[in-house]
Design a protein around this motif. Structure first.
Motif, PDB file in Angstrom:
ATOM      1  N   THR A  39       0.834  -1.194   0.000  1.00 47.71           N
ATOM      2  CA  THR A  39       0.000   0.000   0.000  1.00 47.71           C
ATOM      3  C   THR A  39       0.873   1.250   0.000  1.00 47.71           C
ATOM      4  N   LEU A  40       0.249   2.389  -0.271  1.00 48.89           N
ATOM      5  CA  LEU A  40       0.886   3.680  -0.039  1.00 48.89           C
ATOM      6  C   LEU A  40       0.467   4.182   1.331  1.00 48.89           C
ATOM      7  N   GLY A  41       1.414   4.688   2.089  1.00 51.03           N
ATOM      8  CA  GLY A  41       1.101   5.229   3.405  1.00 51.03           C
ATOM      9  C   GLY A  41       1.953   6.447   3.689  1.00 51.03           C
ATOM     10  N   THR A  42       1.835   6.974   4.880  1.00 54.64           N
ATOM     11  CA  THR A  42       2.538   8.192   5.259  1.00 54.64           C
ATOM     12  C   THR A  42       3.607   7.882   6.296  1.00 54.64           C
ATOM     13  N   ILE A  43       4.811   8.391   6.059  1.00 57.31           N
ATOM     14  CA  ILE A  43       5.901   8.297   7.017  1.00 57.31           C
ATOM     15  C   ILE A  43       6.454   9.708   7.235  1.00 57.31           C
ATOM     16  N   SER A  44       7.233   9.886   8.303  1.00 57.31           N
ATOM     17  CA  SER A  44       7.788  11.221   8.581  1.00 57.31           C
ATOM     18  C   SER A  44       9.216  11.119   9.107  1.00 57.31           C
ATOM     19  N   PRO A  45      10.130  10.472   8.371  1.00 56.37           N
ATOM     20  CA  PRO A  45      11.496  10.328   8.892  1.00 56.37           C
ATOM     21  C   PRO A  45      12.248  11.645   8.997  1.00 56.37           C
ATOM     22  N   MET A  46      11.874  12.640   8.172  1.00 59.16           N
ATOM     23  CA  MET A  46      12.535  13.943   8.216  1.00 59.16           C
ATOM     24  C   MET A  46      11.730  14.965   9.012  1.00 59.16           C
ATOM     25  N   GLY A  47      10.698  14.486   9.707  1.00 59.06           N
ATOM     26  CA  GLY A  47       9.848  15.387  10.467  1.00 59.06           C
ATOM     27  C   GLY A  47       8.733  16.009   9.656  1.00 59.06           C
ATOM     28  N   VAL A  48       8.679  15.676   8.368  1.00 60.87           N
ATOM     29  CA  VAL A  48       7.638  16.188   7.467  1.00 60.87           C
ATOM     30  C   VAL A  48       6.932  14.989   6.839  1.00 60.87           C
ATOM     31  N   PRO A  49       5.604  14.913   6.866  1.00 66.21           N
ATOM     32  CA  PRO A  49       4.905  13.769   6.280  1.00 66.21           C
ATOM     33  C   PRO A  49       5.202  13.611   4.783  1.00 66.21           C
ATOM     34  N   GLN A  50       5.409  12.371   4.363  1.00 70.65           N
ATOM     35  CA  GLN A  50       5.616  12.061   2.957  1.00 70.65           C
ATOM     36  C   GLN A  50       5.054  10.674   2.670  1.00 70.65           C
ATOM     37  N   LYS A  51       4.751  10.419   1.401  1.00 74.07           N
ATOM     38  CA  LYS A  51       4.201   9.132   0.998  1.00 74.07           C
ATOM     39  C   LYS A  51       5.312   8.115   0.792  1.00 74.07           C
ATOM     40  N   ALA A  52       5.007   6.866   1.100  1.00 71.72           N
ATOM     41  CA  ALA A  52       5.980   5.794   0.923  1.00 71.72           C
ATOM     42  C   ALA A  52       5.245   4.485   0.653  1.00 71.72           C
ATOM     43  N   ILE A  53       5.978   3.522   0.080  1.00 72.52           N
ATOM     44  CA  ILE A  53       5.434   2.181  -0.156  1.00 72.52           C
ATOM     45  C   ILE A  53       5.602   1.367   1.123  1.00 72.52           C
ATOM     46  N   LEU A  54       4.498   0.843   1.635  1.00 76.40           N
ATOM     47  CA  LEU A  54       4.503   0.075   2.875  1.00 76.40           C
ATOM     48  C   LEU A  54       4.180  -1.392   2.588  1.00 76.40           C
ATOM     49  N   ILE A  55       4.690  -2.256   3.424  1.00 81.62           N
ATOM     50  CA  ILE A  55       4.356  -3.689   3.374  1.00 81.62           C
ATOM     51  C   ILE A  55       3.692  -4.038   4.690  1.00 81.62           C
ATOM     52  N   ASN A  56       2.431  -4.436   4.610  1.00 82.76           N
ATOM     53  CA  ASN A  56       1.643  -4.689   5.825  1.00 82.76           C
ATOM     54  C   ASN A  56       1.697  -3.502   6.781  1.00 82.76           C
ATOM     55  N   GLY A  57       1.728  -2.305   6.191  1.00 81.38           N
ATOM     56  CA  GLY A  57       1.721  -1.077   6.975  1.00 81.38           C
ATOM     57  C   GLY A  57       3.071  -0.642   7.502  1.00 81.38           C
ATOM     58  N   ASP A  58       4.151  -1.374   7.161  1.00 85.18           N
ATOM     59  CA  ASP A  58       5.463  -1.094   7.736  1.00 85.18           C
ATOM     60  C   ASP A  58       6.449  -0.526   6.719  1.00 85.18           C
ATOM     61  N   TYR A  59       7.349   0.324   7.219  1.00 82.08           N
ATOM     62  CA  TYR A  59       8.468   0.872   6.458  1.00 82.08           C
ATOM     63  C   TYR A  59       9.673   0.908   7.390  1.00 82.08           C
ATOM     64  N   PRO A  60      10.748   0.150   7.080  1.00 77.56           N
ATOM     65  CA  PRO A  60      10.862  -0.867   6.028  1.00 77.56           C
ATOM     66  C   PRO A  60       9.909  -2.047   6.253  1.00 77.56           C
ATOM     67  N   GLY A  61       9.885  -2.961   5.276  1.00 74.57           N
ATOM     68  CA  GLY A  61       9.024  -4.126   5.369  1.00 74.57           C
ATOM     69  C   GLY A  61       9.585  -5.193   6.288  1.00 74.57           C
ATOM     70  N   PRO A  62       8.868  -6.298   6.439  1.00 74.82           N
ATOM     71  CA  PRO A  62       9.297  -7.365   7.359  1.00 74.82           C
ATOM     72  C   PRO A  62      10.573  -8.058   6.894  1.00 74.82           C
ATOM     73  N   ASN A  63      11.361  -8.524   7.851  1.00 70.81           N
ATOM     74  CA  ASN A  63      12.527  -9.346   7.524  1.00 70.81           C
ATOM     75  C   ASN A  63      12.090 -10.757   7.159  1.00 70.81           C
ATOM     76  N   ILE A  64      12.794 -11.344   6.205  1.00 72.02           N
ATOM     77  CA  ILE A  64      12.664 -12.776   5.926  1.00 72.02           C
ATOM     78  C   ILE A  64      13.807 -13.464   6.659  1.00 72.02           C
ATOM     79  N   ASN A  65      13.473 -14.259   7.651  1.00 74.13           N
ATOM     80  CA  ASN A  65      14.466 -14.974   8.448  1.00 74.13           C
ATOM     81  C   ASN A  65      14.323 -16.458   8.120  1.00 74.13           C
ATOM     82  N   THR A  66      15.274 -17.001   7.369  1.00 77.47           N
ATOM     83  CA  THR A  66      15.134 -18.369   6.882  1.00 77.47           C
ATOM     84  C   THR A  66      16.445 -19.120   7.055  1.00 77.47           C
TER      85      THR A  66
END
Length: 552
Positions: A39-66
């Motif tokens: 999905t597209l969602g909102t993040i604010s790593p620089m203190g200003v809201p911006q759009k980003a690609i999220l995986i299950n709502g997360d940025y960064p996405g989940p780790n694959i531990n195998t």
């Protein structure tokens, strides 16, 4: 034994069990299942809201531990307004370029639909990552770490750490990928990043990323998942013991900082042997006229002492970085994914059957920037090149070997077309990357690891081979090329399929600095390459066609 019959170890075990009257059940490697909503969602790593690609709502996405040889099944639901694909950076995908996730191998997952990736961590260990491969989507998120652990009975050359942490570093752009694509399509550049992040954090807020117990040792897997610049990584007051890079165990040396070029992954061991308190990780830009950096907090368990404001500085100059590269050595006594020494493969004694020189350049076509390799700038085909080849209609879409193995560096013209090198299966080749420009380049080859045997200043010549490391060069998948310099790699084209070789500087790749390598096994056998999966997405003229007869 009958002539021509292959008698494998598994056949022997089954036959022996039959003769002894044993009811043998051979277990398949474990499966791991994931469901990812994009999905597209909102993040604010620089203190200003911006759009980003999220995986299950997360940025960064989940780790694959195998673990080595595990089977991975990922059901991806594309809820963006644009087509989408994942690629698995460093995963060799043995015999299976159908899962590589590049536009030359796969039809995209269209908006509102889903696709299931199925692949195996076959005979691999180490640190990798995944990312969205279409357009400039990588600049807007959708990435995450991959760790492949050794199987329980395969020894590793260090003690088991207390914990295992993934550290993803890269640049930040506030503009969404569509805006970056628009700029490039109009002939402009994407400009400089506004910042750098560590796991999505810039350090503007003292966010605690990791905790360490005093006197314990931890593994940090550091990957530069960015799109443009080399980043130097360091930890305040702590040395880092390098143990693995790009999937290979290395001779263990201690470093106070590491240059991580775009697309590369390093694993280090860090011991919590300092005064209890908090310490800063740092990632900062290298070889740029601008300075961008990020910090992330590591805290010793049970203490609230703040970190020192005295932050470590990055090194200066690219010769420091070249010297660091020359300090990296493959660990020849350690087992890899299998219980045999990594150094048992003596690559330095194999005759080279082909030398390919790839010379990068930049120029104007119709007044717009294009990047090229050997005078050719890659043009996306209307349908994936892999499908075109599999259905046997190559002549309608592209020609093989339109770039020469020896570039004409005095010819500054650029031609835009699909570029596919045809490789002879199991040939041992030498590839030379020549970079006449003022910026550091970084190249990656999907489906393979290669031996990074040498680097040097100026133009490569046959005399350059005298300086090659033909004993313990690290087997890896991404290599940097310094300004006005060359880098040399060696590998065996033993992984059948259609594989992408590209600049990891993503605007250069987007504007043509990439090629595909077609490695076809003459046997056309399942021994060498898997059949097209039943679930494979088909697009364009193939959407309603029956699939070709499978290999046997």
């Amino acid at each position: 034994m009958a002539a021509g019959r292959v008698f494998t170890s598994s056949t022997f075990i089954r036959t022996l069990a039959f003769l002894l009257g044993i009811n043998l059940v051979v277990a398949e490697s474990p499966y791991q299942f994931f469901t990812w909503n994009i999905t597209l969602g909102t993040i604010s790593p620089m203190g200003v809201p911006q759009k980003a690609i999220l995986i299950n709502g997360d940025y960064p996405g989940p780790n694959i531990n195998t673990t080595t040889n595990n089977n991975i099944v990922i059901n991806v639901f594309n809820n963006l307004d644009d087509p989408f694909l994942f690629s698995w950076h460093g995963f060799q995908q043995r015999k299976n370029s159908w899962q590589d996730g590049m536009s030359g191998t796969n039809c995209p997952i269209m908006p509102g639909t889903n696709f299931t990736y199925k692949f195996q961590a076959k005979d691999q260990i180490g640190s990798y990552y995944y990312f969205p491969s279409l357009g400039m989507q990588k600049a807007s998120g959708g990435f995450g770490g991959i760790r492949i652990n050794s199987r329980m009975y395969i020894p590793v050359p260090y003690d088991q750490p207390e914990d295992d942490y993934t550290v993803l570093i890269g640049e930040l752009y506030t503009q969404l990928y569509k805006a970056l694509e628009s700029r490039l399509d109009k002939g402009r550049g994407i400009g400089n990043p506004v910042g750098v992040h560590i796991n999505g954090q810039t350090g503007k807020e003292s966010t605690e990323l990791f905790v360490m117990k005093p006197s314990k040792t931890y593994r940090y897997r550091i990957c530069n998942i960015g799109i443009k610049v080399t980043l130097n990584f360091r930890i305040q007051g702590h040395n880092m013991l390098l143990v693995e890079m790009d999937g290979s165990h290395v001779v263990q040396n201690s470093y106070d900082s590491l240059d991580v070029h775009v697309g590369q992954c390093f694993s280090v061991l860090v011991t919590a042997d300092k005064k209890p308190g908090a310490y800063q990780m740092m990632a900062s830009t290298r070889f740029t006229k601008y300075d961008r950096s990020a910090t992330g907090l590591i805290r010793y368990e049970g203490t609230k002492t703040p970190p020192s404001p005295d932050l470590p500085k990055a090194p200066v100059g690219w010769m420091w970085s070249l010297n660091q590269f020359e300090s990296f050595e493959w660990n020849l006594t350690a087992s890899a994914a299998r219980p045999n020494p990594q150094g048992s493969y003596h690559y330095g004694s194999i005759n080279i059957t082909r030398t390919i020189k790839l010379h990068n350049s930049v120029g104007k076509v119709d007044g717009k920037n294009r990047y090229a390799i050997n005078g050719k700038s890659f043009k996306e085909s209307a349908v994936p090149l892999k499908l075109v080849e599999y259905y046997g209609i190559v002549d309608q879409y592209f020609k093989y070997d339109t770039i020469p193995d020896e570039p004409k560096t005095n010819d500054k013209s650029i031609v835009i077309e699909p570029i596919v090198i045809k490789a002879v299966y199991r040939d041992f080749v030498e590839i030379i990357f020549e970079n006449p420009e003022k910026s550091v380049q970084s190249y990656h080859l999907d489906g393979y690891s290669f031996f990074a045997v040498g680097m040097g200043f100026g133009r490569w010549s046959e005399a350059s081979r005298k300086g090659y490391n033909l004993v313990d060069a690290v087997s890896r998948h991404t290599i940097q090329v310094y300004p006005n310099s060359w880098s040399a790699i060696m590998l065996t084209f033993d992984n059948a399929g259609m594989w992408n070789l590209r600049s990891e500087v993503w605007e250069r790749s987007y504007l043509g600095q990439q090629i595909y390598v077609s490695v076809i096994s003459p046997a056309r056998s399942l021994r060498d390459e898997y059949n097209m999966p039943e679930s494979e997405l088909l697009c364009g003229p193939f959407a309603k066609l029956p699939k070709p007869e499978p290999y046997t």
